[in-house]
Design a protein around this motif. Structure first.
Motif, PDB file in Angstrom:
ATOM      1  N   SER A 166       0.857  -1.326   0.048  1.00 53.28           N
ATOM      2  CA  SER A 166      -0.051   0.058   0.263  1.00 53.28           C
ATOM      3  C   SER A 166       1.066   1.199  -0.070  1.00 53.28           C
ATOM      4  O   SER A 166       0.748   2.095  -0.607  1.00 53.28           O
ATOM      5  CB  SER A 166      -0.843   0.010   1.194  1.00 53.28           C
ATOM      6  OG  SER A 166      -1.834  -1.193   1.183  1.00 53.28           O
ATOM      7  N   LEU A 167       1.871   1.270   0.804  1.00 56.09           N
ATOM      8  CA  LEU A 167       2.722   2.212   0.882  1.00 56.09           C
ATOM      9  C   LEU A 167       3.532   2.627  -0.711  1.00 56.09           C
ATOM     10  O   LEU A 167       3.763   3.862  -1.183  1.00 56.09           O
ATOM     11  CB  LEU A 167       3.951   2.147   2.073  1.00 56.09           C
ATOM     12  CG  LEU A 167       3.451   2.357   3.352  1.00 56.09           C
ATOM     13  CD1 LEU A 167       4.631   2.011   4.168  1.00 56.09           C
ATOM     14  CD2 LEU A 167       3.004   3.621   3.525  1.00 56.09           C
ATOM     15  N   LEU A 168       3.777   1.663  -1.228  1.00 55.66           N
ATOM     16  CA  LEU A 168       4.459   1.807  -2.503  1.00 55.66           C
ATOM     17  C   LEU A 168       3.551   2.133  -3.515  1.00 55.66           C
ATOM     18  O   LEU A 168       3.909   3.070  -4.251  1.00 55.66           O
ATOM     19  CB  LEU A 168       5.069   0.202  -3.029  1.00 55.66           C
ATOM     20  CG  LEU A 168       5.360  -0.041  -4.347  1.00 55.66           C
ATOM     21  CD1 LEU A 168       6.754   1.091  -4.564  1.00 55.66           C
ATOM     22  CD2 LEU A 168       5.734  -1.231  -4.659  1.00 55.66           C
ATOM     23  N   SER A 169       2.172   1.480  -3.651  1.00 59.66           N
ATOM     24  CA  SER A 169       1.236   2.307  -4.350  1.00 59.66           C
ATOM     25  C   SER A 169       0.996   3.658  -4.062  1.00 59.66           C
ATOM     26  O   SER A 169       0.639   4.486  -5.119  1.00 59.66           O
ATOM     27  CB  SER A 169       0.085   1.361  -4.232  1.00 59.66           C
ATOM     28  OG  SER A 169       0.090  -0.035  -4.310  1.00 59.66           O
ATOM     29  N   LEU A 170       1.060   3.996  -2.903  1.00 60.55           N
ATOM     30  CA  LEU A 170       0.691   5.423  -2.612  1.00 60.55           C
ATOM     31  C   LEU A 170       2.088   6.435  -3.024  1.00 60.55           C
ATOM     32  O   LEU A 170       1.452   7.465  -3.441  1.00 60.55           O
ATOM     33  CB  LEU A 170       0.658   5.665  -0.793  1.00 60.55           C
ATOM     34  CG  LEU A 170       0.540   7.055  -0.502  1.00 60.55           C
ATOM     35  CD1 LEU A 170      -0.662   7.476  -0.975  1.00 60.55           C
ATOM     36  CD2 LEU A 170       0.539   7.114   1.064  1.00 60.55           C
ATOM     37  N   PHE A 171       3.189   5.824  -2.951  1.00 59.50           N
ATOM     38  CA  PHE A 171       4.070   6.256  -3.585  1.00 59.50           C
ATOM     39  C   PHE A 171       4.161   6.630  -5.252  1.00 59.50           C
ATOM     40  O   PHE A 171       4.283   7.769  -5.604  1.00 59.50           O
ATOM     41  CB  PHE A 171       5.572   5.883  -3.261  1.00 59.50           C
ATOM     42  CG  PHE A 171       6.642   6.475  -4.058  1.00 59.50           C
ATOM     43  CD1 PHE A 171       7.434   7.524  -3.487  1.00 59.50           C
ATOM     44  CD2 PHE A 171       7.204   5.921  -5.183  1.00 59.50           C
ATOM     45  CE1 PHE A 171       8.503   8.146  -4.285  1.00 59.50           C
ATOM     46  CE2 PHE A 171       8.342   6.442  -5.724  1.00 59.50           C
ATOM     47  CZ  PHE A 171       8.931   7.658  -5.463  1.00 59.50           C
ATOM     48  N   ILE A 172       3.800   5.488  -5.848  1.00 59.36           N
ATOM     49  CA  ILE A 172       3.460   5.802  -7.074  1.00 59.36           C
ATOM     50  C   ILE A 172       2.340   6.686  -7.523  1.00 59.36           C
ATOM     51  O   ILE A 172       2.372   7.437  -8.593  1.00 59.36           O
ATOM     52  CB  ILE A 172       3.161   4.192  -7.700  1.00 59.36           C
ATOM     53  CG1 ILE A 172       4.393   3.355  -7.543  1.00 59.36           C
ATOM     54  CG2 ILE A 172       2.718   4.377  -9.177  1.00 59.36           C
ATOM     55  CD1 ILE A 172       4.021   2.065  -7.922  1.00 59.36           C
ATOM     56  N   LEU A 173       1.290   6.753  -6.722  1.00 63.61           N
ATOM     57  CA  LEU A 173       0.162   7.649  -6.748  1.00 63.61           C
ATOM     58  C   LEU A 173       0.608   9.112  -6.812  1.00 63.61           C
ATOM     59  O   LEU A 173       0.192   9.996  -7.611  1.00 63.61           O
ATOM     60  CB  LEU A 173      -0.936   7.413  -5.971  1.00 63.61           C
ATOM     61  CG  LEU A 173      -2.390   8.158  -5.755  1.00 63.61           C
ATOM     62  CD1 LEU A 173      -2.718   8.263  -7.209  1.00 63.61           C
ATOM     63  CD2 LEU A 173      -3.062   7.936  -4.640  1.00 63.61           C
ATOM     64  N   THR A 174       1.377   9.295  -5.678  1.00 62.27           N
ATOM     65  CA  THR A 174       1.805  10.699  -5.417  1.00 62.27           C
ATOM     66  C   THR A 174       2.823  10.903  -6.673  1.00 62.27           C
ATOM     67  O   THR A 174       2.814  12.089  -7.193  1.00 62.27           O
ATOM     68  CB  THR A 174       2.928  10.762  -4.353  1.00 62.27           C
ATOM     69  OG1 THR A 174       1.976   9.963  -3.060  1.00 62.27           O
ATOM     70  CG2 THR A 174       3.204  12.008  -3.984  1.00 62.27           C
ATOM     71  N   LEU A 175       3.652  10.370  -7.316  1.00 59.68           N
ATOM     72  CA  LEU A 175       4.519  10.294  -8.573  1.00 59.68           C
ATOM     73  C   LEU A 175       3.709  10.697  -9.489  1.00 59.68           C
ATOM     74  O   LEU A 175       3.904  11.794 -10.255  1.00 59.68           O
ATOM     75  CB  LEU A 175       5.214   9.288  -8.744  1.00 59.68           C
ATOM     76  CG  LEU A 175       6.250   9.517  -9.852  1.00 59.68           C
ATOM     77  CD1 LEU A 175       7.273  10.744  -9.657  1.00 59.68           C
ATOM     78  CD2 LEU A 175       7.223   8.202 -10.114  1.00 59.68           C
ATOM     79  N   ILE A 176       2.622  10.067 -10.030  1.00 58.41           N
ATOM     80  CA  ILE A 176       1.594  10.221 -10.881  1.00 58.41           C
ATOM     81  C   ILE A 176       0.795  11.602 -10.810  1.00 58.41           C
ATOM     82  O   ILE A 176       0.889  12.348 -11.874  1.00 58.41           O
ATOM     83  CB  ILE A 176       0.664   9.134 -11.104  1.00 58.41           C
ATOM     84  CG1 ILE A 176       1.414   7.771 -11.493  1.00 58.41           C
ATOM     85  CG2 ILE A 176      -0.397   9.340 -11.921  1.00 58.41           C
ATOM     86  CD1 ILE A 176       0.380   6.717 -11.354  1.00 58.41           C
TER      87      ILE A 176
END
Length: 335
Positions: A11-21
């Motif tokens: 979930s943290l990794l997904s949140l980082f990718i979402l933030t980058l997007i």
């Protein structure tokens, strides 16, 4: 514990990718944010000053670090059309949308789960054919078209339910504690407000849920049919177990995981689709806020909406993953 840790890290990794997007989204949108923020009559000096204040004159990597740092502090920027901090706008606009999505999801679950189970039990019967026809029609109806038809027929011609707003005119001054009028009505012992808010939610929630209900119904039916064909069902029947016991104690718990996975994703999809329903029914919410932000070229507000919807999507899927873990005894043994 290994499973929980694994899902948390994912979930943290997904949140980082979402933030980058979302950060990259603010960079690729046409137009200069500093010019839009300064206004059409601003001079070059003011534009450059705003560009410096917004950090647009810094390298892209440094801009991203500044962006992440502000997000960690809850700073989503300032809206160019409300002139308020975007976080305050979202705190105000998110509860009406979440309330709508929750009621729509309740309708979805109440229809798709039992109908899918019974349709699978009576597969290839007239009842099953009727359910499949309903699912096929529901899946082919656009949300905006369903909302317009229900608003015109149920609310306009038959006048059975309100066609716009969150509350009736006599409750226009009502202010709750949480922004969720149903919850506030119960907390404050205002049942009149509770039922009035519920009446205003029925048409928008059903309009939002119909398409998702049709999809959930088809997936539930398919999963349950597969379960009814397994050996343990035949064994239970040879032991003279009652059909309701087989359906609800054996088939449903084993066939529910695929449906729950879809329902978790649907929660996030519904939140993104509220814009259609909120515009038609004149309801406040994050969808209408996003439309205003787009029309005003307020890129910061648009990015914030995308980020919030993405976070809700991630949280919904995390909750579903944990529920599936608890419902599956075999998954509780850590590898």
């Amino acid at each position: 514990m290994h499973y929980f840790f694994q899902r948390f890290v994912f979930s943290l990794l997904s949140l980082f990718i979402l933030t980058l997007i979302t950060f990259l989204l603010s960079q690729v949108v046409p137009g200069d944010p500093a010019i839009v923020a300064a206004g059409p009559n601003a001079g070059a000096e003011k534009i450059e000053l705003l560009r410096s204040e917004m950090g647009l004159d810094k390298p892209l990597t440094q801009q991203f670090l500044i962006y992440v740092g502000k997000l960690a502090q809850g700073d989503l920027g300032k809206s160019w059309f409300t002139h308020q901090p975007i976080l305050e706008d979202l705190i105000r606009e998110l509860p009406p949308s979440l309330e709508l999505v929750i009621i729509a999801m309740v309708i979805n679950l109440m229809i798709s789960l039992p109908l899918g189970l019974w349709s699978a039990r009576y597969n290839d019967t007239r009842f099953d054919s009727s359910v499949r026809l309903f699912a096929m029609i529901g899946a082919g109806l656009p949300i905006f078209w369903t909302a317009l038809i229900l608003q015109n027929v149920i609310g306009g011609e038959l006048q059975l339910l309100p066609i716009a707003g969150r509350l009736s005119f006599e409750y226009r001054t009502f202010e709750g504690y949480t922004g969720f009028f149903l919850l506030d009505g119960l907390i404050m012992a205002r049942l009149d407000v509770f039922f009035d808010a519920l009446k205003h939610l029925i048409l928008p929630a059903f309009s939002l849920s119909l398409l998702f209900t049709a999809v959930g119904l088809r997936i539930t039916r398919t999963a349950m049919i597969s379960e009814f064909q397994k050996d343990y069902v035949l064994l239970a029947r040879t032991k003279a177990a009652s059909e309701p016991r087989i359906m609800f104690k054996h088939v449903f718990p084993n066939g529910a995981p695929p449906s729950l996975t879809v329902f978790g994703m649907q929660f996030g999809w519904m939140l993104g689709a509220t814009v259609l329903v909120e515009e038609i029914y004149g309801r406040p919410g994050i969808g209408r806020y996003a439309v205003k932000a787009v029309t005003q070229s307020d890129i910061h507000a648009v990015v914030a909406v995308v980020l919030v919807v993405g976070i809700v999507f991630l949280l919904a899927n995390l909750v579903v993953d944990l529920l599936l873990y608890l419902l599956n005894p075999r998954g509780r043994v850590d590898k």
